[in-house]
Scaffold this active site. Structure first.
Site, PDB file in Angstrom:
ATOM      1  CD  GLU A   1       0.793  -1.587   7.971  1.00 14.21           C
ATOM      2  OE1 GLU A   1       0.063  -0.674   8.942  1.00 14.21           O
ATOM      3  OE2 GLU A   1       1.157  -1.027   6.861  1.00 14.21           O
TER       4      GLU A   1
ATOM      5  CE  LYS B   1       3.197  -5.895   3.881  1.00 11.66           C
ATOM      6  NZ  LYS B   1       2.931  -4.629   4.744  1.00 11.66           N
TER       7      LYS B   1
ATOM      8  CD  GLU C   1       8.027  -0.354   7.391  1.00  9.85           C
ATOM      9  OE1 GLU C   1       7.280  -1.094   7.264  1.00  9.85           O
ATOM     10  OE2 GLU C   1       8.322   0.730   7.177  1.00  9.85           O
TER      11      GLU C   1
ATOM     12  CG  ASP D   1      -0.448   0.084   2.285  1.00  9.79           C
ATOM     13  OD1 ASP D   1       0.922  -0.170   2.801  1.00  9.79           O
ATOM     14  OD2 ASP D   1      -1.152   0.204   3.454  1.00  9.79           O
TER      15      ASP D   1
ATOM     16  CG  ASP E   1       0.249  -4.102   2.115  1.00 14.21           C
ATOM     17  OD1 ASP E   1       0.404  -4.843   3.117  1.00 14.21           O
ATOM     18  OD2 ASP E   1       1.409  -2.911   1.857  1.00 14.21           O
TER      19      ASP E   1
HETATM   20  O1  KIV Z   1       3.389  -1.149   1.787  1.00 11.80           O
HETATM   21  C1  KIV Z   1       4.748  -1.624   1.665  1.00 11.80           C
HETATM   22  O2  KIV Z   1       5.531  -1.391   0.766  1.00 11.80           O
HETATM   23  C2  KIV Z   1       5.189  -2.318   2.852  1.00 11.80           C
HETATM   24  C3  KIV Z   1       6.614  -2.509   3.062  1.00 11.80           C
HETATM   25  C4  KIV Z   1       7.494  -1.268   3.122  1.00 11.80           C
HETATM   26  C5  KIV Z   1       7.044  -3.608   3.887  1.00 11.80           C
HETATM   27  O3  KIV Z   1       4.580  -2.545   3.646  1.00 11.80           O
END
Ligand code: KIV
Length: 266
Positions: free
Chosen positions: A117, A115, A184, A46, A85
């Site tokens: 968070e 993915k 991160e 994202d 994401d």
């Molecule tokens: O959105 C993204 O690019 C990420 C990476 C920085 C891990 O979550």
């Protein structure tokens, strides 16, 4: 033609101690080049919001935008495992919403994994998505969707109780069934402790060398993010001046009539 990298291949690399390589991509041309170069996983992050769309942060990014970017990457990709994401508000409200949105990224965009968070607070959500047979990558530490709580993009886990919570988060997402964990913006020693404690690969960004693999934003390594470059970024090719030079020469040649030449004309 490259054989598709699967979650099982990633597990094998992890077990054999082979470092796992990940870069972000948001469009067809860069995804194609990265796939041809042999990257293990592509993350349709994202971060597209900041890097490609020019938003101040990742919070405005929508599901439809993620589907658009993921589809473009999927059309280019042959061999990398592609993770999409989950954007802000696509998984935080309830587990049903989260499952539907994870499913959309797989069904409508073709992603191989998603993915999201968070740590202990999203472990039930991770379990539910994994139970739908959608592989999940978790992401803890400096989580950009939490920018307002964190008060900016700050290294996390420097204080003892923060570090303890991050270790608990890592254990929770691994127990919930995530197949990898992005770490991160945390101290390298803490990343090492987490990596040594859990039994899934850690993918670091600003988390030192002891992680099982590394991820960076592709525009950062190509020198295309001129506004701000974090300490953890290494610029492998400084493309912005090259692009500026090409565009300047094009402008000049069109203005002075030297382009197009005979060889570009019918
Ligand atoms: O959105 C993204 O690019 C990420 C990476 C920085 C891990 O979550």
């Amino acid at each position: 033609m490259r054989k598709l990298t699967t979650v099982l291949d990633i597990q094998k690399m992890y077990q054999q101690g082979e470092k796992i390589t990940v870069l972000t991509a948001y469009d067809y041309p860069l995804a194609r080049i990265m796939d041809q170069a042999g990257i293990d996983m592509i993350l349709v992050g994202d971060s597209a919001g900041s890097v490609v769309a020019g938003y101040d942060n990742t919070l405005p990014v929508t599901m439809d935008e993620m589907i658009y970017h993921t589809r473009a990457v999927m059309r280019a990709n042959q061999g990398a495992l592609v993770i999409a994401d989950m954007p802000f508000l696509s998984y935080q409200i309830d587990v049903r919403d989260a499952c539907l949105n994870a499913g959309r990224l797989v069904k409508e965009a073709g992603a191989h994994a998603v993915k999201l968070e968070g740590g202990e607070n999203v472990s039930a959500t991770i379990s539910a998505i994994v139970n739908m047979d959608v592989p999940v990558v978790a992401h803890i530490g400096l989580t950009p969707q939490s920018i307002h709580r964190m008060g900016g993009y700050r290294v996390q886990g420097r204080r003892e109780e923060q570090a303890r919570q991050l270790l608990a988060d890592a254990k929770a997402v691994a127990a919930a069934g995530a197949f990898a964990l992005v770490l991160e913006g945390i101290p390298a020693d803490l990343a090492r402790e987490i990596t040594d404690t859990i039994d899934i690969p850690t993918i670091g960004i600003g988390a030192g060398v002891h992680c099982s693999g590394q991820v960076l934003v592709v525009h950062d390594i190509l020198g295309l993010c001129e506004k701000y470059s974090p300490k953890f970024v290494k610029v492998y090719a400084d493309l912005a001046p090259l692009i500026k030079d090409a565009v300047s020469r094009y402008i000049e040649e069109v203005k002075n009539g030297s382009f197009p030449g005979e060889e570009h004309s019918f």
